[in-house]
Design an enzyme around this catalytic site. Structure first.
Site, PDB file in Angstrom:
ATOM      1  N   HIS A 203       0.834  -1.204   0.000  1.00 52.24           N
ATOM      2  CA  HIS A 203       0.000   0.000   0.000  1.00 52.24           C
ATOM      3  C   HIS A 203       0.871   1.257   0.000  1.00 52.24           C
ATOM      4  O   HIS A 203       2.002   1.229   0.506  1.00 52.24           O
ATOM      5  CB  HIS A 203      -0.883   0.049   1.262  1.00 52.24           C
ATOM      6  CG  HIS A 203      -2.039  -0.900   1.236  1.00 52.24           C
ATOM      7  ND1 HIS A 203      -2.319  -1.748   2.289  1.00 52.24           N
ATOM      8  CD2 HIS A 203      -3.012  -1.131   0.313  1.00 52.24           C
ATOM      9  CE1 HIS A 203      -3.407  -2.450   2.007  1.00 52.24           C
ATOM     10  NE2 HIS A 203      -3.841  -2.104   0.812  1.00 52.24           N
TER      11      HIS A 203
ATOM     12  N   CYS B 123      -3.049   0.242   9.690  1.00 54.56           N
ATOM     13  CA  CYS B 123      -4.029  -0.762   9.222  1.00 54.56           C
ATOM     14  C   CYS B 123      -5.017  -1.168  10.299  1.00 54.56           C
ATOM     15  O   CYS B 123      -6.125  -1.603  10.011  1.00 54.56           O
ATOM     16  CB  CYS B 123      -3.312  -2.023   8.764  1.00 54.56           C
ATOM     17  SG  CYS B 123      -1.783  -1.725   7.925  1.00 54.56           S
TER      18      CYS B 123
HETATM   19  C1  CIR Z   1      -3.597  -7.643   3.101  1.00 56.37           C
HETATM   20  O1  CIR Z   1      -2.749  -8.123   2.346  1.00 56.37           O
HETATM   21  O2  CIR Z   1      -4.602  -7.077   2.693  1.00 56.37           O
HETATM   22  C2  CIR Z   1      -3.387  -7.760   4.592  1.00 56.37           C
HETATM   23  N1  CIR Z   1      -2.694  -8.977   4.876  1.00 56.37           N
HETATM   24  C3  CIR Z   1      -2.618  -6.589   5.130  1.00 56.37           C
HETATM   25  C4  CIR Z   1      -3.370  -5.298   5.047  1.00 56.37           C
HETATM   26  C5  CIR Z   1      -2.615  -4.153   5.605  1.00 56.37           C
HETATM   27  N2  CIR Z   1      -3.401  -2.980   5.600  1.00 56.37           N
HETATM   28  C6  CIR Z   1      -2.919  -1.753   5.431  1.00 56.37           C
HETATM   29  O3  CIR Z   1      -1.745  -1.585   5.135  1.00 56.37           O
HETATM   30  N3  CIR Z   1      -3.765  -0.735   5.493  1.00 56.37           N
END
Ligand code: CIR
Length: 263
Positions: free
Chosen positions: A167, A254
């Site tokens: 991201h 997150c």
């Molecule tokens: C994913 O790959 O979507 C999750 N394992 C990690 C999401 C992390 N979220 C973020 O950076 N906002």
């Protein structure tokens, strides 16, 4: 200058589910330990509360292994909330699960209906909303987000997420109204020209994802050189264990939605 981009009355979190072991990851560095993650999560929530904020703790959603990463489901602005449309197919349903909670807290809740955007690709500053195109966020979704937020007077700027980075905010975070913590590789794109910038220390790029939450900066534990840089710059930092979320490419931002609803 206002400070609405880092002063918040509320946060929303969601408990990690046992299915977290099936969470998405770019590289397999081991199975996350649920008990350790729960302990880190409790520390994270207690730290948010330390600032006086109300933290809404939602129950675990075992059907969605990545649902602890609530940030990806919505963009919360003072005027209203935008429900996201995650680009990861296994995460699409998480956004609908978040919508009722947002409707209970906000007067106006709208939703991305075309394209894809995940909240981890959105950095809201005092002057604009930066959205990084990534493997999860596409041009259609960014255009839809721009249209939806224009009603509240926001300007959206589309930027690039470095190749191989999950991201946009994996590599940056807002420290105050005019300062961004960023990796050198992201800053090199010029996307933060006009802002004050603090770089993560060499070898500590994995701690670029922090959150400024009221008077505190929450950062992952284990990055001493960057922690020292932030402390020397005058930030009140709290280091939170993140070893288990890191196995799933997750960081400080997150784990919460942060906002001050105008009602
Ligand atoms: C994913 O790959 O979507 C999750 N394992 C990690 C999401 C992390 N979220 C973020 O950076 N906002």
């Amino acid at each position: 200058m206002s400070d609405r981009s880092f002063r918040f009355t509320h946060a929303i979190t969601r408990a990690p589910a046992p299915s977290i072991v099936d969470g998405l990851r770019a590289v397999d560095t081991g199975t996350p330990d649920l008990a350790v993650m729960q302990a880190h999560h409790a520390d994270y929530i207690a730290t948010l509360r330390e600032t006086g904020a109300t933290v809404v703790e939602l129950p675990a959603l075992p059907a969605y292994p990545d649902s602890v990463f609530v940030e990806d489901t919505a963009l919360c602005l003072p005027e209203g909330a935008v429900v996201m449309r995650p680009g990861a197919p296994s995460r699409l349903g998480e956004a609908a699960e978040m919508a009722p909670t947002l409707r209970a807290l906000y007067g106006e809740v709208v939703a991305i209906e075309s394209g894809h955007v995940e909240g981890g690709d959105i950095l809201t500053t005092e002057r604009e909303i930066l959205v990084g195109r990534s493997a999860r966020t596409d041009a259609d979704g960014v255009a839809e987000l721009a249209r939806l937020t224009a009603r509240w007077g926001y300007a959206v700027r589309e930027v690039e997420t470095p190749p191989g980075v999950l991201h946009f905010k994996t590599d940056c975070s807002l420290l105050d109204a005019e300062t961004i913590l960023t990796t050198e590789r992201l800053a090199a794109s010029g996307c933060f020209d006009g802002y004050k910038v603090i770089h993560t220390a060499e070898g500590e790029e994995a701690c670029a994802n922090t959150i400024r939450f009221n008077d505190l900066v929450l950062m992952p534990a284990g990055f001493p050189k960057t922690a020292e840089r932030l402390a020397a710059a005058g930030y009140d930092i709290r280091q939170i264990g993140n070893s288990e979320c890191a196995k799933l490419d997750g960081g400080m931002s997150c784990l919460s939605l942060r906002f001050t609803p105008r009602g």
